[in-house]
Design a protein around this motif. Structure first.
Motif, PDB file in Angstrom:
ATOM      1  N   GLN A 236     -55.377 -44.512  32.875  1.00  0.00           N
ATOM      2  CA  GLN A 236     -54.549 -45.624  33.326  1.00  0.00           C
ATOM      3  C   GLN A 236     -53.097 -45.165  33.198  1.00  0.00           C
ATOM      4  O   GLN A 236     -52.806 -44.258  32.425  1.00  0.00           O
ATOM      5  CB  GLN A 236     -54.779 -46.850  32.456  1.00  0.00           C
ATOM      6  N   MET A 256     -50.295 -49.436  35.599  1.00  0.00           N
ATOM      7  CA  MET A 256     -51.400 -49.633  36.532  1.00  0.00           C
ATOM      8  C   MET A 256     -52.725 -49.392  35.827  1.00  0.00           C
ATOM      9  O   MET A 256     -52.849 -48.439  35.051  1.00  0.00           O
ATOM     10  CB  MET A 256     -51.258 -48.638  37.693  1.00  0.00           C
ATOM     11  N   THR A 257     -53.691 -50.252  36.093  1.00  0.00           N
ATOM     12  CA  THR A 257     -55.035 -50.016  35.542  1.00  0.00           C
ATOM     13  C   THR A 257     -55.687 -48.906  36.351  1.00  0.00           C
ATOM     14  O   THR A 257     -55.160 -48.510  37.382  1.00  0.00           O
ATOM     15  CB  THR A 257     -55.890 -51.290  35.660  1.00  0.00           C
ATOM     16  N   GLU A 298     -47.599 -48.287  46.458  1.00  0.00           N
ATOM     17  CA  GLU A 298     -47.321 -49.721  46.235  1.00  0.00           C
ATOM     18  C   GLU A 298     -45.831 -49.846  45.921  1.00  0.00           C
ATOM     19  O   GLU A 298     -45.187 -48.881  45.542  1.00  0.00           O
ATOM     20  CB  GLU A 298     -48.099 -50.279  45.029  1.00  0.00           C
ATOM     21  N   SER A 312     -50.743 -53.773  40.719  1.00  0.00           N
ATOM     22  CA  SER A 312     -52.170 -53.765  41.071  1.00  0.00           C
ATOM     23  C   SER A 312     -52.449 -52.643  42.058  1.00  0.00           C
ATOM     24  O   SER A 312     -51.815 -52.587  43.109  1.00  0.00           O
ATOM     25  CB  SER A 312     -52.576 -55.076  41.746  1.00  0.00           C
ATOM     26  N   SER A 314     -54.499 -50.701  45.007  1.00  0.00           N
ATOM     27  CA  SER A 314     -55.254 -51.195  46.157  1.00  0.00           C
ATOM     28  C   SER A 314     -56.746 -51.176  45.865  1.00  0.00           C
ATOM     29  O   SER A 314     -57.228 -50.258  45.209  1.00  0.00           O
ATOM     30  CB  SER A 314     -55.003 -50.288  47.357  1.00  0.00           C
TER      31      SER A 314
END
Ligand code: FUB
Length: 315
Positions: A236, A256-257, A298, A312, A314
């Motif tokens: 992550q 971001m995860t 993003e 998040s 995509s």
């Protein structure tokens, strides 16, 4: 070769966060994005995943460059550097980054060193952001044999993933490493480093409870240094901030995860035409996965205090 990423077709009522469709690179499997803004163009340097479907190791032999002026229309400039360009290397065209100084473009890459079998950091140079790049040294800039800190175990991929910052005072720093992050102060020629300071360990905090894994990226925002990296496994993205280029680092938070259908997460952060972007990879192209990845993008924002809210990826 030029193409447009087009627009997502969303279910009714859903709002599209970006005017482009992810992955933004769809003509090859691509990984480990590094972005450079030069003039009115954003250049995106990526690794090239060539592993066959079902493979469980990387097959990576060259690095590609793409460019855009609007984040929608992209030009593929083809492979601009390959393992073959380093006479001393024999495989693993892993993550790299290009920076610009004094009219030259320096491409720092992770690549396997034939004599040791271990990963090393090489540097190639070009007069143009789209290459051709040629080996600047005829040998590795940093090899595993240079980075022995007492008590630390060693493995073949511990010296990978270079990221470079040229600070406002002209001092350049190269950060790198897997599990044990490190840095050097680059000399003004950009192809050697300050031997007196040598290779220094980078003391990073656990962020979001996760240990450092790899994939460092450095950038500056409003005078602060932001260092971000892939943490834990599956990876992550997290970040820390500092008032100095070498720390002390204050935990920031999770960026971001982990990315869809992919165990690694490698990113780049840049400002382009007044907006901030994060580039990363996932495994969502048809036939894709952890060894057949695809580069996505993003928007990235900051709050009033300079914190980066969670982004998040995509789906
Ligand atoms: O692409 C090969 C390696 O996987 C990179 O060097 C790491 O950051 C991870 O993305």
């Amino acid at each position: 070769l030029s193409y447009s990423t087009g627009c997502r077709i969303l279910p009714e009522g859903e709002v599209d966060p970006t005017p482009w469709d992810n992955p933004i690179i769809r003509d090859i499997y691509s990984a480990d994005p590094a972005a450079l803004v030069h003039g009115d163009t954003l250049y995106l340097y990526v690794g090239h995943d060539e592993a066959p479907e079902g493979a469980t190791t990387y097959v990576m032999n060259d690095w590609y460059c793409y460019s855009t002026k609007d984040m929608i229309h992209w030009t593929n400039h083809g492979p601009v550097l390959s393992v073959r360009d380093f006479a001393w290397a024999d495989g693993n065209a892993w993550a790299g980054q290009v920076v610009h100084r004094n009219g030259k473009f320096y491409y720092y890459v992770s690549v396997a060193q034939a004599s040791t079998g271990g990963m090393a950091i090489g540097v190639a140079v070009s007069d143009s952001p789209t290459g051709p790049f040629t080996d600047a040294l005829g040998r590795a800039l940093i090899t595993s044999s240079m980075t022995k800190f007492s008590g630390q175990p060693r493995w073949s991929w511990d010296d990978i993933d270079p990221t470079v910052l040229i600070d406002d005072d002209g001092q350049a720093y190269l950060y790198f490493g897997n599990t044990y992050p490190k840095y050097v102060k680059l000399n003004e020629d950009m192809i050697s480093f300050d031997e007196e300071t040598g290779i220094q360990p980078l003391l990073l905090p656990f962020v979001a409870g996760l240990p450092f894994t790899e994939a460092l990226w450095i950038h500056k925002y409003k005078g602060k240094y932001y260092l971000s990296w892939a943490a834990g496994w599956e990876e992550q993205l997290v970040y820390a901030t500092s008032d100095h280029p070498t720390g002390p680092w204050k935990p920031g938070g999770k960026l971001m995860t982990h990315a869809e259908n992919c165990n690694t997460s490698h990113h780049a952060i840049v400002e382009f035409k007044g907006k901030w972007y994060i580039f990363y990879h996932n495994g969502t192209l048809p036939g894709g996965g952890s060894y057949r990845r695809s580069v996505c993008a993003e928007y990235l924002t900051y709050d009033e205090e300079g914190n980066i809210p969670l982004i998040s990826p995509s789906p």
